[in-house]
Motif scaffolding. Structure first.
Motif, mmCIF file in Angstrom:
data_model
loop_
_atom_site.group_PDB
_atom_site.id
_atom_site.type_symbol
_atom_site.label_atom_id
_atom_site.label_comp_id
_atom_site.label_asym_id
_atom_site.label_seq_id
_atom_site.Cartn_x
_atom_site.Cartn_y
_atom_site.Cartn_z
ATOM 1 N N ALA A 151 0.831 -1.207 0.000
ATOM 2 C CA ALA A 151 0.000 0.000 0.000
ATOM 3 C C ALA A 151 0.863 1.252 0.000
ATOM 4 O O ALA A 151 0.543 2.245 -0.674
ATOM 5 C CB ALA A 151 -0.941 -0.001 1.200
ATOM 6 N N TRP B 214 2.305 1.821 -3.591
ATOM 7 C CA TRP B 214 1.344 2.371 -4.547
ATOM 8 C C TRP B 214 0.859 3.761 -4.144
ATOM 9 O O TRP B 214 0.548 4.584 -5.008
ATOM 10 C CB TRP B 214 0.167 1.408 -4.724
ATOM 11 C CG TRP B 214 0.384 0.547 -5.930
ATOM 12 C CD1 TRP B 214 0.924 -0.694 -5.982
ATOM 13 C CD2 TRP B 214 0.105 0.918 -7.290
ATOM 14 N NE1 TRP B 214 1.004 -1.131 -7.281
ATOM 15 C CE2 TRP B 214 0.498 -0.170 -8.101
ATOM 16 C CE3 TRP B 214 -0.437 2.042 -7.894
ATOM 17 C CZ2 TRP B 214 0.378 -0.152 -9.483
ATOM 18 C CZ3 TRP B 214 -0.576 2.065 -9.279
ATOM 19 C CH2 TRP B 214 -0.168 0.983 -10.055
ATOM 20 N N ARG B 215 0.809 4.039 -2.856
ATOM 21 C CA ARG B 215 0.447 5.401 -2.442
ATOM 22 C C ARG B 215 1.507 6.388 -2.945
ATOM 23 O O ARG B 215 1.185 7.446 -3.486
ATOM 24 C CB ARG B 215 0.326 5.479 -0.915
ATOM 25 C CG ARG B 215 -0.244 6.814 -0.418
ATOM 26 C CD ARG B 215 -0.350 6.815 1.102
ATOM 27 N NE ARG B 215 -1.231 5.749 1.551
ATOM 28 C CZ ARG B 215 -0.871 4.786 2.403
ATOM 29 N NH1 ARG B 215 0.358 4.763 2.902
ATOM 30 N NH2 ARG B 215 -1.734 3.869 2.770
ATOM 31 N N LEU C 267 -1.989 -6.438 -3.443
ATOM 32 C CA LEU C 267 -3.193 -5.739 -2.979
ATOM 33 C C LEU C 267 -4.463 -6.276 -3.628
ATOM 34 O O LEU C 267 -5.544 -5.717 -3.438
ATOM 35 C CB LEU C 267 -3.071 -4.239 -3.272
ATOM 36 C CG LEU C 267 -1.941 -3.505 -2.534
ATOM 37 C CD1 LEU C 267 -1.841 -2.072 -3.012
ATOM 38 C CD2 LEU C 267 -2.154 -3.555 -1.032
ATOM 39 N N LEU D 91 -7.485 -1.127 -5.288
ATOM 40 C CA LEU D 91 -6.213 -0.444 -5.065
ATOM 41 C C LEU D 91 -6.415 0.928 -4.425
ATOM 42 O O LEU D 91 -5.680 1.314 -3.519
ATOM 43 C CB LEU D 91 -5.462 -0.319 -6.384
ATOM 44 C CG LEU D 91 -4.002 0.124 -6.256
ATOM 45 C CD1 LEU D 91 -3.120 -0.647 -7.213
ATOM 46 C CD2 LEU D 91 -3.875 1.611 -6.533
ATOM 47 N N ALA E 84 -7.282 0.433 -0.793
ATOM 48 C CA ALA E 84 -6.142 -0.065 -0.020
ATOM 49 C C ALA E 84 -5.120 1.028 0.260
ATOM 50 O O ALA E 84 -4.450 1.014 1.293
ATOM 51 C CB ALA E 84 -5.478 -1.225 -0.757
ATOM 52 N N THR E 85 -4.979 1.986 -0.661
ATOM 53 C CA THR E 85 -3.986 3.041 -0.485
ATOM 54 C C THR E 85 -4.520 4.230 0.310
ATOM 55 O O THR E 85 -3.752 5.114 0.678
ATOM 56 C CB THR E 85 -3.488 3.549 -1.850
ATOM 57 O OG1 THR E 85 -4.602 3.936 -2.663
ATOM 58 C CG2 THR E 85 -2.700 2.463 -2.564
#
Length: 313
Positions: free
Chosen positions: A130, A133-134, A172, A198, A201-202
């Protein structure tokens, strides 16, 4: 009304406000942001961190994380507004020595730059996915629409970073595809369920809800009505081609048996197990992920090996 620029700005705003107290996750986000949108250099006994963003929220967040995570080795960090259109936001931080450079993970112990994401971040797996990707979405992520469908795009500086993002997306529960374009490399997420998973999740559930509402609203100028007969013919042809390919691969594996090369055998088993998927989607299921051309090439070589074996006296 679907406005990609407004939605992208809202995505950056929402992600920029996320607070995660886990140091490993925060470090993964910082390293990814710097890898996609900045650089870390060491010269003359000083380390300089520099990153550039389209919106202010990622810049402010990066400065805060740099100070809080590596504050003992950091000097002062500033966010400045660069002139021009569109407006740009720069983060600059300078420290004495090379401790800051090594702490980010983008420079190894010998002072050499790391070309992908830091090995420690990539090895973090689902725990830091997470954060990766954040950081990617804050640095170079954007929302787009193509052929009436929402897309999530991240521009990458090279294939190693794209591959790392594809793996983190899989952790994720999202399907992502790495692509090489004329302008470089990028990671693309097309599946609405994967985009939704996604984003949530982020830490961007608000944008995920906005995209769901946009998906329910039809375009003002819909494309011409599809031809049912043409769609039926195309679907039948695709199904027949998939059946033929799966049958040839199954035959090849039977002929070669345990002598089938491992990489070719793995591609063949994927083709048999997912006979209806496109080669691009099939490549995302491989470990590590493969391009469409690589999957096609391995399947061709598998069948060719079997044909050569079958042709022996």
């Amino acid at each position: 009304m679907f406005d990609p620029e407004r939605l992208t700005a809202e995505l950056h705003r929402e992600l920029g406000a996320v607070r995660d107290d886990r140091p490993a996750v925060r470090h993964a986000g910082v390293a990814t942001q710097l890898r996609l949108a900045g650089e870390v250099t060491t010269a003359g006994g000083r380390t300089v961190v520099r990153a550039e963003f389209d919106t202010p929220e990622p810049a402010v967040r990066l400065r805060r994380d740099l100070t809080e995570l590596y504050g003992r080795t950091c000097g002062r960090g500033d966010v400045v507004t660069a002139g021009g259109r569109p407006q740009r936001y720069l983060v600059r931080m300078t420290s004495r020595g090379s401790d800051l450079a090594r702490a980010t993970g983008l420079v190894d112990r010998l002072g050499r730059p790391v070309h992908g994401l830091p090995p420690a971040v990539v090895a973090g797996g689902a725990t830091v996915a997470a954060g990766i990707w954040r950081g990617a979405l804050l640095a170079r992520g954007r929302i787009a629409r193509s052929s009436g469908r929402v897309r999530l795009l991240v521009t990458c500086p090279g294939p190693a970073v794209a591959l790392a993002l594809v793996g983190a997306a899989r952790a994720l529960g999202a399907l992502a595809t790495g692509q090489e374009t004329a302008g470089g490399h990028r990671v693309l997420i097309r599946d609405p369920g994967s985009i939704d998973a996604l984003l949530r999740a982020t830490g961007a559930p608000g944008v995920a809800d906005l995209l769901l509402r946009c998906a329910r609203v039809p375009e003002r100028e819909p494309s011409a009505a599809p031809n049912p007969m043409l769609e039926t013919v195309n679907a039948r042809r695709s199904a027949e081609a998939a059946d033929r390919t799966a049958a040839r691969v199954r035959w090849a594996l039977d002929v070669l048996g345990p002598d089938a090369p491992p990489l070719l055998r793995a591609a063949g088993l994927l083709r048999i197990e997912h006979a209806t998927l496109s080669l691009s989607r099939l490549g995302t299921l491989a470990d590590p992920p493969l391009s469409k051309d690589t999957v096609a090439g391995r399947l061709r070589r598998l069948v060719r090996c079997a044909e050569e074996r079958a042709g022996r006296p």
